[in-house]
Design a protein around this motif. Sequence first.
Motif, PDB file in Angstrom:
ATOM      1  N   TYR A 169     -20.206 -36.583  14.484  1.00  0.00           N
ATOM      2  CA  TYR A 169     -19.496 -37.728  15.045  1.00  0.00           C
ATOM      3  C   TYR A 169     -19.343 -37.634  16.562  1.00  0.00           C
ATOM      4  CZ  TYR A 169     -15.556 -34.430  14.986  1.00  0.00           C
ATOM      5  OH  TYR A 169     -14.758 -33.347  15.182  1.00  0.00           O
ATOM      6  N   GLY A 170     -19.940 -36.624  17.167  1.00  0.00           N
ATOM      7  CA  GLY A 170     -19.776 -36.423  18.601  1.00  0.00           C
ATOM      8  C   GLY A 170     -20.160 -37.614  19.443  1.00  0.00           C
ATOM      9  N   ASP A 171     -21.174 -38.378  18.990  1.00  0.00           N
ATOM     10  CA  ASP A 171     -21.627 -39.527  19.773  1.00  0.00           C
ATOM     11  C   ASP A 171     -20.552 -40.593  19.913  1.00  0.00           C
ATOM     12  OD1 ASP A 171     -22.700 -41.777  17.431  1.00  0.00           O
ATOM     13  OD2 ASP A 171     -22.334 -39.712  16.846  1.00  0.00           O
ATOM     14  N   HIS A 221     -17.957 -30.574  12.522  1.00  0.00           N
ATOM     15  CA  HIS A 221     -17.758 -29.902  13.803  1.00  0.00           C
ATOM     16  C   HIS A 221     -16.442 -30.316  14.457  1.00  0.00           C
ATOM     17  CE1 HIS A 221     -18.647 -33.472  16.288  1.00  0.00           C
ATOM     18  NE2 HIS A 221     -19.551 -33.774  15.384  1.00  0.00           N
ATOM     19  N   GLY A 222     -16.154 -29.729  15.611  1.00  0.00           N
ATOM     20  CA  GLY A 222     -14.914 -29.997  16.323  1.00  0.00           C
ATOM     21  C   GLY A 222     -15.128 -30.744  17.623  1.00  0.00           C
ATOM     22  N   ILE A 223     -14.260 -30.477  18.597  1.00  0.00           N
ATOM     23  CA  ILE A 223     -14.274 -31.201  19.862  1.00  0.00           C
ATOM     24  C   ILE A 223     -15.449 -30.798  20.752  1.00  0.00           C
ATOM     25  CG2 ILE A 223     -11.787 -31.606  19.895  1.00  0.00           C
ATOM     26  CD1 ILE A 223     -11.484 -29.153  21.681  1.00  0.00           C
ATOM     27  N   ALA A 224     -15.701 -31.633  21.752  1.00  0.00           N
ATOM     28  CA  ALA A 224     -16.647 -31.347  22.839  1.00  0.00           C
ATOM     29  C   ALA A 224     -18.088 -31.167  22.369  1.00  0.00           C
ATOM     30  CB  ALA A 224     -16.190 -30.121  23.627  1.00  0.00           C
ATOM     31  N   GLY A 230     -12.386 -31.083  13.550  1.00  0.00           N
ATOM     32  CA  GLY A 230     -13.066 -31.447  12.304  1.00  0.00           C
ATOM     33  C   GLY A 230     -12.241 -31.141  11.074  1.00  0.00           C
ATOM     34  N   THR A 231     -11.345 -30.157  11.149  1.00  0.00           N
ATOM     35  CA  THR A 231     -10.495 -29.850   9.991  1.00  0.00           C
ATOM     36  C   THR A 231      -9.492 -30.965   9.751  1.00  0.00           C
ATOM     37  OG1 THR A 231      -8.768 -28.634  11.228  1.00  0.00           O
ATOM     38  CG2 THR A 231     -10.696 -27.388  10.528  1.00  0.00           C
ATOM     39  N   VAL A 232      -9.011 -31.582  10.832  1.00  0.00           N
ATOM     40  CA  VAL A 232      -8.086 -32.707  10.711  1.00  0.00           C
ATOM     41  C   VAL A 232      -8.804 -33.900  10.085  1.00  0.00           C
ATOM     42  CG1 VAL A 232      -6.612 -34.312  11.972  1.00  0.00           C
ATOM     43  CG2 VAL A 232      -6.753 -31.914  12.696  1.00  0.00           C
TER      44      VAL A 232
END
Length: 289
Positions: free
Chosen positions: A50-52, A8-11, A172-174
């Motif tokens: 990894y959001g946590d 996933h990505g940000i936020a 998440g792509t990075v």
Amino acid sequence: MTRIVFVHGIAQEVKGPETLLADWYPALSDGLALAGDTHVARDEVSMAFYGDLFRPVGHRGLGPPELDASDVRDGLERELLLQWWESASEQETCVAGLGASARLRTPHLVQRALDALSHSSFFAGLSERMMISSARQVRRYFTEPDVRTGIQDRIARRVTRETEVIVAHSLGTVAAYEALHALPGCPDLTLVTLGSPLAVRNLIFERLIPRPVNGHARWPAPVKRWTNIADRGDVVALAKELASLFGERVRDLPIHNGAKAHDVRPYLTARETGQAVAEALCLGAADQN
């Protein structure tokens, strides 16, 4: 058996892997259905969550700490917000342009950026705190080694010998790109990047590890096929095509996501995404026979 790993990505800090999979899995299933008759079972997909790692610690006040323009740090946070503003103003008539604003100082310029972005389709409905937090997560990824390695470790733990495809979105792509360089022994993989900021010069591209050389990034050894998909109106994917910087083997595909150009769900339901994933799964099945 994990055939597909999502990143996933940000936020996403107040969500979890199962919460995200409740959106991602059916959306990709729709994309696969559009592309043909490929089906993936629910137990064949996994979320590298990894959001946590970005979730604020508890405090005595109500809700998360508030952030405003004065909290935006010079450097990557500020420049990201300004780049998002510039991109949004070029794509959407309802977003005011920068004009002569570049002469203003922080926080005045940043406040104008936040005000303008609040009218964009991607940031509409988000508080200033959430917009600043989004830029801050990108900055923390690149400047805090524990965060960077922690995220990449989450991805590495999800990739198994049965994994055939990694589907990554936004930041998440990075993280997926960098994590794959640390997994040279994993099986041949297909990488599908959605709304990727990987090719954004001066902000993202030059900060990648391994470092690009002479304007060209290193190809991740485990990746045999790479499809990059971007909506032309995606504010976060400021540079829509990756092939010129990451190699001609990258297949860049434009799509249209409607009003929510950076939202992962229309990316996943797109025929192009379904086709890229289906091709990888078919190749993997052929290799096993």
